[in-house]
Enzyme design. Structure first.
Site, PDB file in Angstrom:
ATOM      1  N   PRO A  56       5.645   2.350   9.022  1.00  0.00           N
ATOM      2  CA  PRO A  56       7.057   1.975   9.186  1.00  0.00           C
ATOM      3  C   PRO A  56       7.299   0.696   9.992  1.00  0.00           C
ATOM      4  O   PRO A  56       8.428   0.266  10.134  1.00  0.00           O
ATOM      5  CB  PRO A  56       7.645   3.175   9.930  1.00  0.00           C
ATOM      6  CG  PRO A  56       6.502   3.694  10.751  1.00  0.00           C
ATOM      7  CD  PRO A  56       5.267   3.486   9.917  1.00  0.00           C
ATOM      8  N   GLY A  57       6.237   0.092  10.555  1.00  0.00           N
ATOM      9  CA  GLY A  57       6.415  -1.190  11.221  1.00  0.00           C
ATOM     10  C   GLY A  57       5.983  -1.256  12.663  1.00  0.00           C
ATOM     11  O   GLY A  57       6.138  -2.298  13.310  1.00  0.00           O
ATOM     12  N   SER A  58       5.427  -0.177  13.216  1.00  0.00           N
ATOM     13  CA  SER A  58       5.032  -0.211  14.631  1.00  0.00           C
ATOM     14  C   SER A  58       3.983  -1.292  14.879  1.00  0.00           C
ATOM     15  O   SER A  58       4.109  -2.097  15.808  1.00  0.00           O
ATOM     16  CB  SER A  58       4.507   1.159  15.072  1.00  0.00           C
ATOM     17  OG  SER A  58       3.400   1.564  14.276  1.00  0.00           O
ATOM     18  N   LYS A  59       2.957  -1.330  14.036  1.00  0.00           N
ATOM     19  CA  LYS A  59       1.891  -2.319  14.233  1.00  0.00           C
ATOM     20  C   LYS A  59       2.336  -3.701  13.780  1.00  0.00           C
ATOM     21  O   LYS A  59       1.932  -4.709  14.358  1.00  0.00           O
ATOM     22  CB  LYS A  59       0.619  -1.875  13.510  1.00  0.00           C
ATOM     23  CG  LYS A  59       0.066  -0.547  14.046  1.00  0.00           C
ATOM     24  CD  LYS A  59      -1.124  -0.074  13.240  1.00  0.00           C
ATOM     25  CE  LYS A  59      -1.542   1.330  13.657  1.00  0.00           C
ATOM     26  NZ  LYS A  59      -0.549   2.354  13.243  1.00  0.00           N
ATOM     27  N   ASP A 101      -0.358  -2.252  -4.044  1.00  0.00           N
ATOM     28  CA  ASP A 101      -1.597  -1.588  -3.664  1.00  0.00           C
ATOM     29  C   ASP A 101      -2.435  -2.638  -2.930  1.00  0.00           C
ATOM     30  O   ASP A 101      -2.629  -3.754  -3.428  1.00  0.00           O
ATOM     31  CB  ASP A 101      -2.315  -1.109  -4.938  1.00  0.00           C
ATOM     32  CG  ASP A 101      -3.562  -0.299  -4.641  1.00  0.00           C
ATOM     33  OD1 ASP A 101      -4.335  -0.705  -3.748  1.00  0.00           O
ATOM     34  OD2 ASP A 101      -3.792   0.717  -5.313  1.00  0.00           O
ATOM     35  N   GLU A 160       3.308  -3.033   2.053  1.00  0.00           N
ATOM     36  CA  GLU A 160       3.453  -1.574   2.022  1.00  0.00           C
ATOM     37  C   GLU A 160       3.470  -1.106   0.570  1.00  0.00           C
ATOM     38  O   GLU A 160       4.274  -1.582  -0.237  1.00  0.00           O
ATOM     39  CB  GLU A 160       4.743  -1.142   2.733  1.00  0.00           C
ATOM     40  CG  GLU A 160       5.058   0.330   2.643  1.00  0.00           C
ATOM     41  CD  GLU A 160       3.905   1.233   3.075  1.00  0.00           C
ATOM     42  OE1 GLU A 160       3.628   2.227   2.372  1.00  0.00           O
ATOM     43  OE2 GLU A 160       3.276   0.951   4.124  1.00  0.00           O
ATOM     44  N   ALA A 176       1.681  -1.501   6.130  1.00  0.00           N
ATOM     45  CA  ALA A 176       2.512  -1.864   7.279  1.00  0.00           C
ATOM     46  C   ALA A 176       3.566  -0.849   7.705  1.00  0.00           C
ATOM     47  O   ALA A 176       3.898  -0.770   8.887  1.00  0.00           O
ATOM     48  CB  ALA A 176       3.200  -3.209   7.001  1.00  0.00           C
ATOM     49  N   CYS A 208      -6.104   7.187  11.555  1.00  0.00           N
ATOM     50  CA  CYS A 208      -5.727   8.254  12.495  1.00  0.00           C
ATOM     51  C   CYS A 208      -6.435   9.540  12.085  1.00  0.00           C
ATOM     52  O   CYS A 208      -5.847  10.622  12.089  1.00  0.00           O
ATOM     53  CB  CYS A 208      -4.213   8.433  12.560  1.00  0.00           C
ATOM     54  SG  CYS A 208      -3.423   8.720  10.963  1.00  0.00           S
TER      55      CYS A 208
END
EC number: 2.1.1.178
Length: 474
Positions: free
Chosen positions: A127-130, A175, A148, A125, A246
């Site tokens: 840094p939190g954008s999604k 994990d 995370e 998760a 990505c």
């Protein structure tokens, strides 16, 4: 121009071998050497798209819609004096600075508008954008488990969740491979934005490929296969999963999804993303995945797959040692008393889909949809902390302001731009010709930016340390 972008020769050979026939290497390399266009996503938990567009126009920001995300926009703004991240709108949580292609996985997850999810897992998760994008799509309803693996990044994740007014999240620090055994078939939807070799990120980081090797790609893909299996076990029958990276290699993308299909057979159904946005077909694979090269939509390289679980699967067996759960659900009488005092003190009503839980003197609000998981898994942080109990009642907390207040409450003080700057720098403020007592919301431009406490004619600052800024403010 990023002419110094490092692109290893072996990597370019790999790309040439998988590049679709309608694309060419010259355009690929040229796209990698162009800086990324800056993009933002409007946080609809805080402001409507229409209201944000009006705000942006008044500031002279030039916005161009991102085709695959209704809330997403490429932005041109003068940042010579104030970076976008230090604008009042950003610090108030009205928008998130997010790369355009990274908005695509959540759009794909919520592609079917008739589908509603009450329990969602974001497996990687920070840094939190999604995570914040998912919370907005859920309208803060249900429960969103945001995991995370990196402990140091959990703090950043929490700060972004707090800033954006998310109240339905439960954070964990594991994990991602544990979920299949610990929370089997618990989630309506899972997003696995997998850790990867980052081949698509060179436009953002010219050195992203400095340590790239084919061996590392293969090694990472083995971890990704474990993660996607775990995500599949955590998914309810008929649930939907989005797998994204990505990166560009087929080993980390198509082959990971095909591994899942080979492992679980007809229980895995690939759902085409051809209708996700206009021109999606330009990046569509034969399986219905989106394999995006940077020159096609002028964004990062990216991969997105939408996968349906068509039936039940026996989960891996695990031994659980959870220890004593440190929270206790408040009695109906205590819940009613806290709700009454919060209404009297701050004109705030508790949401109907959440309940009060207690730990020592701390008062928390957990989403009701989280309860089935509380005895099965250990979370590092759940819901929002709304108060601390003391002898004379309750001391209300910052997240009441970010996640529950609207700005229409009676106990609100509108700040000048000078006082708002002081507030975001963590300082107490003295609004002109005003005084009061007890806790009070402070707002700027009609956006609630925090919760303070009157001390005579001064409002004591209650902004958490991680949200304090000290320079280049609006």
């Amino acid at each position: 121009m990023h002419q110094n972008v490092y692109l290893p020769a072996e990597f370019l050979s790999e790309i040439e071998a998988i590049l679709p026939s309608q694309l060419n290497m010259e355009d690929f390399i040229a796209a990698c050497q162009r800086p990324l266009r800056k993009s933002i996503r409007v946080n609809t938990l805080k402001i409507s798209i229409e209201a944000f567009l009006a705000r942006a126009k008044s500031k002279g920001w030039q916005l161009e819609p991102v085709p695959w995300c209704e809330e997403g926009f490429w932005i041109e703004a003068d940042e010579s004096e104030v970076p976008l991240g230090n604008t009042a709108e950003h610090m108030s949580g009205l928008f998130y600075i997010q790369e355009a292609s990274s908005m695509m996985p959540v759009s794909a997850l919520f592609n079917d508008k008739d589908e509603e999810f009450s329990a969602v897992l974001d497996m990687a998760a920070a840094p939190g954008s999604k995570t914040t994008q998912i919370a907005a799509q859920m309208g803060n309803a249900g429960v969103l488990v945001a995991n995370e693996f990196s402990a140091s990044r959990v703090k950043v994740l929490h700060a972004n969740i707090e800033r954006c007014g998310v109240r339905n999240a439960a954070l964990s620090n594991y994990d991602g491979r544990v979920f299949g055994g610990w929370l089997p078939e618990q989630f309506d939807a899972v997003l696995i934005d997998a850790p990867c070799s980052g081949e698509g990120t060179v436009r953002k980081d010219a050195d992203a490929m400095k340590n790239w090797t084919k061996e590392s790609v293969i090694s990472i893909s083995e971890t990704q296969k474990d993660l996607i299996e775990s995500a599949f076990h955590a998914l309810k029958p008929n649930g939907v999963m989005v797998y994204s990276t990505c990166t560009l290699s087929i080993e980390e993308n198509q082959q990971v999804c095909l591994h899942l299909k080979e492992t679980f057979g007809d229980l895995v159904e690939f759902e085409s993303l051809a209708d996700l946005f206009t021109d999606a077909d330009k990046s569509l694979t034969e399986e219905g995945f989106l394999h995006i090269f940077p020159q096609v939509y002028d964004c990062e390289g990216f991969f997105v797959a939408r996968i349906r679980k068509t039936g039940a699967v026996e989960a891996p067996k695990v031994k659980k040692r959870l220890g004593k759960f440190p929270f206790e659900k408040a009695s109906a009488k205590v819940q009613s008393d806290i709700a009454k005092q919060l209404k009297q003190a701050l004109d705030i009503s508790l949401p109907a889909d959440a309940s009060v839980w207690l730990r020592d003197n701390d008062v928390w609000l957990f989403p009701n949809a989280l309860e089935p998981m509380l005895g099965e898994f250990r979370f590092s942080r759940m819901g929002i902390k709304i108060a601390e109990a003391h002898k004379k009642g309750y001391r209300w907390q910052h997240q009441v302001a970010t996640a529950l207040a609207t700005g229409e409450e009676a106990m609100c003080v509108a700040l000048s731009i000078e006082d708002a700057r002081e507030w975001f720098m963590g300082r107490d403020i003295r609004p002109t010709d005003l005084s009061g007592k007890g806790e009070v919301f402070v707002k700027f431009d009609n956006d609630v930016i925090g919760l303070g406490k009157w001390v005579g004619n001064r409002i004591k600052n209650g902004l958490p340390r991680e949200l304090v800024r000290d320079k280049n403010l609006f």
